[in-house]
Design a protein around this motif. Structure first.
Motif, short mmCIF file in Angstrom:
data_model
loop_
_atom_site.label_atom_id
_atom_site.label_comp_id
_atom_site.label_asym_id
_atom_site.label_seq_id
_atom_site.Cartn_x
_atom_site.Cartn_y
_atom_site.Cartn_z
N GLY B 98 -6.49 -32.82 38.60
CA GLY B 98 -5.96 -31.67 38.70
C GLY B 98 -4.63 -31.73 39.38
N VAL B 99 -4.29 -30.64 39.90
CA VAL B 99 -2.93 -30.42 40.71
C VAL B 99 -3.29 -29.46 41.98
CG1 VAL B 99 -1.46 -30.73 38.62
CG2 VAL B 99 -2.27 -28.57 39.25
N THR B 100 -2.05 -29.50 42.84
CA THR B 100 -2.31 -28.56 43.96
C THR B 100 -0.97 -27.65 43.69
OG1 THR B 100 -3.28 -30.57 45.26
CG2 THR B 100 -2.14 -28.74 46.47
N ILE B 101 -1.38 -26.37 44.20
CA ILE B 101 -0.39 -25.41 44.51
C ILE B 101 -0.61 -24.39 45.59
CG2 ILE B 101 0.10 -25.33 41.88
CD1 ILE B 101 -1.30 -22.69 41.51
N SER B 102 0.48 -24.28 46.40
CA SER B 102 0.18 -23.62 47.65
C SER B 102 -0.91 -24.11 48.46
CB SER B 102 0.16 -22.12 47.34
OG SER B 102 1.54 -21.69 46.99
N GLY B 103 -1.09 -25.73 48.43
CA GLY B 103 -2.23 -26.12 49.28
C GLY B 103 -3.57 -26.08 48.60
N ARG B 104 -3.66 -25.46 47.55
CA ARG B 104 -5.20 -25.06 46.86
C ARG B 104 -5.29 -26.34 45.62
NH1 ARG B 104 -8.10 -21.50 49.87
NH2 ARG B 104 -6.88 -19.92 50.65
N ALA B 105 -6.35 -26.65 45.51
CA ALA B 105 -6.52 -27.67 44.52
C ALA B 105 -6.78 -26.80 43.19
CB ALA B 105 -7.76 -28.60 44.83
N VAL B 106 -6.31 -27.30 42.12
CA VAL B 106 -6.50 -26.53 40.74
C VAL B 106 -6.98 -27.60 39.99
CG1 VAL B 106 -5.46 -25.36 39.04
CG2 VAL B 106 -4.73 -24.77 41.45
N THR B 107 -8.27 -27.24 39.22
CA THR B 107 -8.57 -28.14 38.20
C THR B 107 -8.02 -27.82 36.94
OG1 THR B 107 -11.00 -28.23 39.59
CG2 THR B 107 -10.87 -28.93 37.13
N LEU B 108 -7.79 -28.70 36.07
CA LEU B 108 -7.05 -28.55 34.77
C LEU B 108 -8.29 -29.00 33.99
CD1 LEU B 108 -3.75 -29.92 35.61
CD2 LEU B 108 -4.11 -27.67 34.77
N MET B 109 -8.74 -28.17 33.14
CA MET B 109 -9.71 -28.68 31.98
C MET B 109 -9.07 -28.92 30.69
SD MET B 109 -12.50 -25.52 32.99
CE MET B 109 -11.26 -24.59 33.92
N TYR B 110 -9.40 -29.90 29.98
CA TYR B 110 -8.82 -30.49 28.97
C TYR B 110 -9.58 -29.58 27.91
CZ TYR B 110 -7.64 -32.92 24.71
OH TYR B 110 -7.25 -33.54 23.33
N ARG B 111 -8.74 -28.52 26.94
CA ARG B 111 -9.19 -28.10 25.80
C ARG B 111 -8.75 -28.42 24.48
NH1 ARG B 111 -12.95 -24.86 28.56
NH2 ARG B 111 -11.81 -23.20 29.83
N GLY B 112 -8.25 -29.64 24.28
CA GLY B 112 -8.03 -30.01 23.06
C GLY B 112 -6.75 -30.18 22.70
N CYS B 113 -6.34 -30.75 21.49
CA CYS B 113 -4.84 -30.90 21.08
C CYS B 113 -4.66 -30.89 19.56
CB CYS B 113 -4.57 -32.32 21.41
SG CYS B 113 -5.24 -33.49 20.53
N ASP B 114 -3.36 -30.51 19.30
CA ASP B 114 -2.84 -30.59 17.81
C ASP B 114 -1.82 -31.38 17.62
OD1 ASP B 114 -4.55 -28.13 16.88
OD2 ASP B 114 -3.40 -26.87 18.44
N ILE B 115 -1.95 -32.38 16.70
CA ILE B 115 -1.05 -33.30 16.29
C ILE B 115 -0.23 -32.86 14.85
CG2 ILE B 115 -0.66 -35.73 15.60
CD1 ILE B 115 -3.26 -36.08 17.33
N GLU B 116 1.05 -33.05 14.97
CA GLU B 116 1.69 -32.81 13.89
C GLU B 116 2.61 -33.99 13.46
OE1 GLU B 116 3.43 -28.50 13.59
OE2 GLU B 116 3.56 -28.93 15.61
N PHE B 117 3.22 -34.17 12.34
CA PHE B 117 4.06 -35.18 11.92
C PHE B 117 5.09 -34.50 10.94
CE2 PHE B 117 0.30 -37.47 12.58
CZ PHE B 117 0.81 -38.23 13.84
N GLU B 118 6.43 -34.80 10.94
CA GLU B 118 7.26 -34.34 10.06
C GLU B 118 8.43 -35.41 9.77
OE1 GLU B 118 8.59 -30.41 10.93
OE2 GLU B 118 9.93 -30.35 9.27
N ALA B 119 9.15 -35.62 8.47
CA ALA B 119 9.93 -36.59 8.29
C ALA B 119 11.42 -35.90 8.26
CB ALA B 119 9.61 -37.08 6.94
N ALA B 120 12.24 -36.64 8.82
CA ALA B 120 13.91 -36.28 8.62
C ALA B 120 14.51 -37.47 8.33
CB ALA B 120 14.30 -35.61 10.10
N ASP B 121 15.40 -38.17 9.37
CA ASP B 121 15.98 -39.22 8.99
C ASP B 121 14.97 -40.33 9.42
OD1 ASP B 121 16.29 -38.21 11.63
OD2 ASP B 121 17.86 -39.61 12.09
N LYS B 122 13.89 -40.13 10.11
CA LYS B 122 12.84 -41.07 10.21
C LYS B 122 11.56 -39.94 10.79
CE LYS B 122 15.23 -42.68 13.74
NZ LYS B 122 15.86 -43.32 14.75
#
Lengths: 94, 146
Positions: B98-122
């Motif tokens: 988690g992180v702390t903001i203004s002295g308060r602990a904040v829990t971060l819950m992982y909610r997932g991800c998206d992955i993308e790929f694309e070609a250009a010069d590499k």
């Protein structure tokens, strides 16, 4: 039968450059090279291509390098154009 | 007056993911202009695109569920899926506490991800990791987490 002179389209005095296909003679492939701006996933890049005679780079050459200037690009795709006399090569930079 | 708690949250997450092995100090806010592959990759971008809010049961307190996006970018000679997963590993590890903001602990819950790929010069790739944070504040004080 009429025989087209395709080399007239690939004159180095105009827009074409000499390129070297991996395993081939130096400068034997005449190509019109482009590397237009292309953004991929929000990243700045280019989309290098080379227009060549279909007979100069055959399907089995996909995956080989094509050296243009000092840069050895990898041929990633070969796209026939119109009647198939020319192909547009999609290139990957090293 | 302190910054809005959403801004504080973004800042705290950006600080937490700064200095990771793969992406180093290349941590940016949402990018409306293109990233420069020669100098800015691999990197992460930290931003919020929205939140869900409701009135809490106590007085005029506001309950917010903020979705923080931590988006990693990479390029490679081949599709950079391994680099993206390495970036994800480093981010998930550091945000697990988690992180702390203004002295308060904040829990971060992982909610997932998206992955993308694309070609250009590499080949280029991006992984968008989503974390949810529950924040509470008085309706009249959106800069002060409770």
């Amino acid at each position: 039968m009429f025989t087209e002179d395709l080399d007239a389209f690939l004159d180095e005095a105009d827009f074409a450059v000499a390129a070297t296909l991996q395993g081939g003679a130096t400068g034997a492939v005449k190509a019109i090279f482009d590397a237009a701006y292309l953004e991929a996933l929000g990243v700045s890049g280019t989309g290098p291509t080379a227009l060549v005679k279909a007979a100069a780079v055959v399907a089995a050459d996909v995956g080989k390098t094509l050296t243009i200037g000092a840069v050895a690009y990898t041929i990633r795709n070969r796209e026939p154009q119109d009647d198939g006399a020319f192909v547009l090569l999609r290139l990957q930079a090293p | 007056m302190a910054d809005h708690i959403r801004q504080q949250l973004r800042g705290a997450v950006a600080t937490a993911v700064t200095g990771l092995t793969t992406t180093g100090t290349r941590v940016y806010p949402y990018r409306v202009y293109a990233l420069q592959p020669g100098t800015e990759l691999p990197c992460v971008s930290v931003y919020v695109t929205g939140e869900e809010a409701s009135g809490a049961s106590v007085g005029t307190m506001v309950e917010r569920e903020v979705t923080v996006h931590v988006r990693g970018f990479a390029a490679g000679a081949t599709v950079p899926d391994n680099t993206l997963d390495q970036i994800a590993k480093e981010i998930e590890t550091v945000l697990a506490g988690g992180v702390t903001i203004s002295g308060r602990a904040v829990t971060l819950m992982y909610r997932g991800c998206d992955i993308e790929f694309e070609a250009a010069d590499k080949p280029y790739g991006a992984i968008d990791l989503r974390f949810a944070a529950m924040l509470f504040n008085a309706a009249s004080a959106p800069d002060a987490p409770l």
